[in-house]
Motif scaffolding. Structure first.
Motif, PDB file in Angstrom:
ATOM      1  N   LEU A  57       0.758  -1.077   0.177  1.00 42.92           N
ATOM      2  CA  LEU A  57      -0.113   0.379  -0.179  1.00 42.92           C
ATOM      3  C   LEU A  57       0.773   1.090  -0.297  1.00 42.92           C
ATOM      4  O   LEU A  57       0.587   1.815  -0.874  1.00 42.92           O
ATOM      5  N   ALA A  58       1.922   0.652   0.732  1.00 45.51           N
ATOM      6  CA  ALA A  58       2.775   2.385   0.773  1.00 45.51           C
ATOM      7  C   ALA A  58       3.325   2.829  -1.168  1.00 45.51           C
ATOM      8  O   ALA A  58       3.926   3.307  -0.817  1.00 45.51           O
ATOM      9  N   ALA A  59       3.965   1.454  -0.913  1.00 47.45           N
ATOM     10  CA  ALA A  59       4.505   1.548  -2.412  1.00 47.45           C
ATOM     11  C   ALA A  59       3.404   2.017  -3.201  1.00 47.45           C
ATOM     12  O   ALA A  59       3.983   2.725  -4.317  1.00 47.45           O
ATOM     13  N   ALA A  60       2.408   1.518  -3.045  1.00 47.44           N
ATOM     14  CA  ALA A  60       1.426   2.437  -4.570  1.00 47.44           C
ATOM     15  C   ALA A  60       0.861   3.937  -4.439  1.00 47.44           C
ATOM     16  O   ALA A  60       1.269   4.544  -5.506  1.00 47.44           O
ATOM     17  N   GLY A  61       1.133   4.339  -3.074  1.00 49.47           N
ATOM     18  CA  GLY A  61       1.403   5.553  -2.304  1.00 49.47           C
ATOM     19  C   GLY A  61       2.392   6.225  -3.163  1.00 49.47           C
ATOM     20  O   GLY A  61       2.216   7.260  -3.995  1.00 49.47           O
ATOM     21  N   ALA A  62       3.248   5.842  -3.036  1.00 48.48           N
ATOM     22  CA  ALA A  62       5.029   6.587  -3.417  1.00 48.48           C
ATOM     23  C   ALA A  62       4.724   6.382  -5.039  1.00 48.48           C
ATOM     24  O   ALA A  62       5.549   7.390  -5.316  1.00 48.48           O
ATOM     25  N   LEU A  63       4.132   5.074  -5.776  1.00 44.82           N
ATOM     26  CA  LEU A  63       4.543   5.494  -7.338  1.00 44.82           C
ATOM     27  C   LEU A  63       3.605   5.911  -8.100  1.00 44.82           C
ATOM     28  O   LEU A  63       3.820   5.573  -8.937  1.00 44.82           O
ATOM     29  N   ASN A  64       2.436   6.453  -7.187  1.00 44.41           N
ATOM     30  CA  ASN A  64       1.513   7.444  -7.602  1.00 44.41           C
ATOM     31  C   ASN A  64       2.252   8.261  -7.705  1.00 44.41           C
ATOM     32  O   ASN A  64       1.982   9.553  -8.648  1.00 44.41           O
TER      33      ASN A  64
ATOM     34  N   VAL B  30       6.964   2.676 -14.445  1.00 42.28           N
ATOM     35  CA  VAL B  30       6.331   3.044 -13.490  1.00 42.28           C
ATOM     36  C   VAL B  30       5.058   2.143 -12.633  1.00 42.28           C
ATOM     37  O   VAL B  30       4.770   1.676 -11.899  1.00 42.28           O
ATOM     38  N   LEU B  31       4.040   3.030 -14.058  1.00 42.89           N
ATOM     39  CA  LEU B  31       2.825   2.194 -13.911  1.00 42.89           C
ATOM     40  C   LEU B  31       2.291   0.998 -13.434  1.00 42.89           C
ATOM     41  O   LEU B  31       2.069   0.348 -12.722  1.00 42.89           O
ATOM     42  N   ALA B  32       3.350   0.169 -14.434  1.00 41.14           N
ATOM     43  CA  ALA B  32       3.553  -1.517 -14.002  1.00 41.14           C
ATOM     44  C   ALA B  32       4.006  -2.257 -12.728  1.00 41.14           C
ATOM     45  O   ALA B  32       3.323  -2.414 -12.307  1.00 41.14           O
ATOM     46  N   LEU B  33       4.978  -0.827 -12.278  1.00 45.69           N
ATOM     47  CA  LEU B  33       4.946  -1.647 -10.742  1.00 45.69           C
ATOM     48  C   LEU B  33       3.876  -0.929  -9.830  1.00 45.69           C
ATOM     49  O   LEU B  33       4.076  -1.888  -9.097  1.00 45.69           O
ATOM     50  N   LEU B  34       3.592   0.398 -10.171  1.00 45.67           N
ATOM     51  CA  LEU B  34       2.431   0.431  -9.357  1.00 45.67           C
ATOM     52  C   LEU B  34       1.107  -0.972  -9.517  1.00 45.67           C
ATOM     53  O   LEU B  34       0.248  -1.083  -8.199  1.00 45.67           O
ATOM     54  N   LEU B  35       0.559  -1.484 -10.596  1.00 43.17           N
ATOM     55  CA  LEU B  35       0.181  -2.588 -10.624  1.00 43.17           C
ATOM     56  C   LEU B  35       0.185  -3.712  -9.669  1.00 43.17           C
ATOM     57  O   LEU B  35      -0.696  -4.151  -9.240  1.00 43.17           O
TER      58      LEU B  35
ATOM     59  N   ALA C  70      -0.994  -5.589  -3.126  1.00 45.08           N
ATOM     60  CA  ALA C  70      -1.670  -4.885  -1.970  1.00 45.08           C
ATOM     61  C   ALA C  70      -3.339  -5.737  -1.442  1.00 45.08           C
ATOM     62  O   ALA C  70      -4.010  -6.637  -0.678  1.00 45.08           O
ATOM     63  N   LEU C  71      -3.386  -6.120  -2.668  1.00 42.37           N
ATOM     64  CA  LEU C  71      -4.944  -6.762  -2.752  1.00 42.37           C
ATOM     65  C   LEU C  71      -5.244  -8.210  -2.399  1.00 42.37           C
ATOM     66  O   LEU C  71      -6.368  -8.754  -1.918  1.00 42.37           O
ATOM     67  N   ARG C  72      -4.100  -8.676  -2.443  1.00 44.96           N
ATOM     68  CA  ARG C  72      -3.759 -10.405  -2.424  1.00 44.96           C
ATOM     69  C   ARG C  72      -3.782 -10.380  -1.180  1.00 44.96           C
ATOM     70  O   ARG C  72      -4.898 -10.610  -0.138  1.00 44.96           O
ATOM     71  N   GLY C  73      -3.381  -8.981  -0.402  1.00 43.14           N
ATOM     72  CA  GLY C  73      -3.189  -8.898   1.460  1.00 43.14           C
ATOM     73  C   GLY C  73      -4.845  -8.985   1.804  1.00 43.14           C
ATOM     74  O   GLY C  73      -4.911  -9.518   2.886  1.00 43.14           O
ATOM     75  N   LEU C  74      -5.328  -8.009   1.119  1.00 39.65           N
ATOM     76  CA  LEU C  74      -6.813  -7.274   2.029  1.00 39.65           C
ATOM     77  C   LEU C  74      -7.799  -8.594   1.487  1.00 39.65           C
ATOM     78  O   LEU C  74      -8.471  -9.159   2.257  1.00 39.65           O
ATOM     79  N   TRP C  75      -7.631  -9.049   0.472  1.00 48.99           N
ATOM     80  CA  TRP C  75      -8.799 -10.040   0.154  1.00 48.99           C
ATOM     81  C   TRP C  75      -8.682 -11.420   1.251  1.00 48.99           C
ATOM     82  O   TRP C  75      -9.694 -11.363   1.969  1.00 48.99           O
ATOM     83  N   ARG C  76      -7.353 -11.340   2.093  1.00 55.89           N
ATOM     84  CA  ARG C  76      -7.567 -12.803   3.184  1.00 55.89           C
ATOM     85  C   ARG C  76      -7.570 -11.527   4.566  1.00 55.89           C
ATOM     86  O   ARG C  76      -7.797 -12.349   5.205  1.00 55.89           O
TER      87      ARG C  76
ATOM     88  N   LEU D  21     -10.078  -1.688  -5.065  1.00 57.89           N
ATOM     89  CA  LEU D  21      -9.999  -2.339  -6.381  1.00 57.89           C
ATOM     90  C   LEU D  21     -10.257  -1.212  -7.501  1.00 57.89           C
ATOM     91  O   LEU D  21     -10.050  -1.009  -8.413  1.00 57.89           O
ATOM     92  N   PRO D  22     -11.387  -0.097  -7.154  1.00 57.00           N
ATOM     93  CA  PRO D  22     -11.718   0.841  -7.791  1.00 57.00           C
ATOM     94  C   PRO D  22      -9.632   1.646  -8.084  1.00 57.00           C
ATOM     95  O   PRO D  22      -9.222   2.293  -9.452  1.00 57.00           O
ATOM     96  N   HIS D  23      -9.095   1.916  -6.772  1.00 60.65           N
ATOM     97  CA  HIS D  23      -7.557   2.878  -7.498  1.00 60.65           C
ATOM     98  C   HIS D  23      -7.140   1.051  -8.943  1.00 60.65           C
ATOM     99  O   HIS D  23      -6.557   1.719  -9.454  1.00 60.65           O
ATOM    100  N   LEU D  24      -6.945   0.525  -8.596  1.00 63.71           N
ATOM    101  CA  LEU D  24      -6.543  -0.955  -9.707  1.00 63.71           C
ATOM    102  C   LEU D  24      -6.865  -0.847 -10.390  1.00 63.71           C
ATOM    103  O   LEU D  24      -6.517  -1.094 -11.886  1.00 63.71           O
ATOM    104  N   LEU D  25      -8.395  -0.447 -10.969  1.00 66.30           N
ATOM    105  CA  LEU D  25      -9.150  -0.108 -12.840  1.00 66.30           C
ATOM    106  C   LEU D  25      -8.642   1.174 -13.016  1.00 66.30           C
ATOM    107  O   LEU D  25      -8.458   1.049 -14.449  1.00 66.30           O
ATOM    108  N   TRP D  26      -8.080   1.837 -12.171  1.00 66.27           N
ATOM    109  CA  TRP D  26      -8.155   2.977 -12.336  1.00 66.27           C
ATOM    110  C   TRP D  26      -6.382   3.038 -12.756  1.00 66.27           C
ATOM    111  O   TRP D  26      -6.048   3.644 -13.910  1.00 66.27           O
TER     112      TRP D  26
END
Length: 159
Positions: free
Chosen positions: A84-91, A110-115, A121-127, A137-142
């Motif tokens: 999650l922190a990496a996704a924020g930084a990569l944005n 950079v976007l590929a790394l963000l994805l 993060a989504l895998r961890g949140l699923w659990r 999910l909206p972040h992944l879709l966007w």
């Protein structure tokens, strides 16, 4: 009165990390720069107002995804938190690479790394918490849409 303060404190604690990504990214955007205006844009490029609306929704959902974790004392795991922190930084990094460095190809990387960070993060949140998963999910879709858009910019504007 104590529970109400706790709710407000939780809301603030959820908003702070999201704002830490949203504010610097917003400051780096130069959508009215001569460089950006000169780019050939794909047919599916959204109107300017749509970017603000989409990012507002993405960041609001990201903060909302943190809330049940914080309020419920749910620890999604160090890997999920790091993703999650990496996704924020990569944005933030993407915005700087695209708008300030004008490096469309590097921005796609950079976007590929963000994805990848978002998927992790989504895998961890699923659990850990399904509602938090759904709110991210909206972040992944966007991000997927942004990647397609970035790729189209790269194809239409070779360096």
């Amino acid at each position: 009165m104590r529970p109400a303060r706790s709710v407000w404190r939780s809301l603030l604690l959820c908003a702070l990390p999201v704002a830490a990504a949203a504010v610097p990214a917003a400051l780096l955007v130069e959508a009215d720069s001569a460089w950006y205006l000169s780019l050939q844009k794909p047919a599916f490029n959204p109107p300017p107002w749509a970017y603000s609306a989409a990012w507002s929704l993405v960041y609001l959902c990201a903060a909302a995804a943190l809330y049940p974790l914080l309020r419920g004392g749910i620890w999604p795991g160090a890997g999920t938190v790091a993703a999650l922190a990496a996704a924020g930084a990569l944005n933030v990094v993407w915005t700087g690479v695209f708008f300030r460095l004008h490096a469309i190809g590097a921005a796609a990387v950079v976007l590929a790394l963000l994805l990848l960070a978002l998927i992790s993060a989504l895998r961890g949140l699923w659990r850990a918490h399904r509602a938090s998963f759904a709110l991210l999910l909206p972040h992944l879709l966007w991000g997927l849409f942004a990647f397609a858009l970035n790729w189209a910019f790269l194809l239409q504007n070779p360096a």
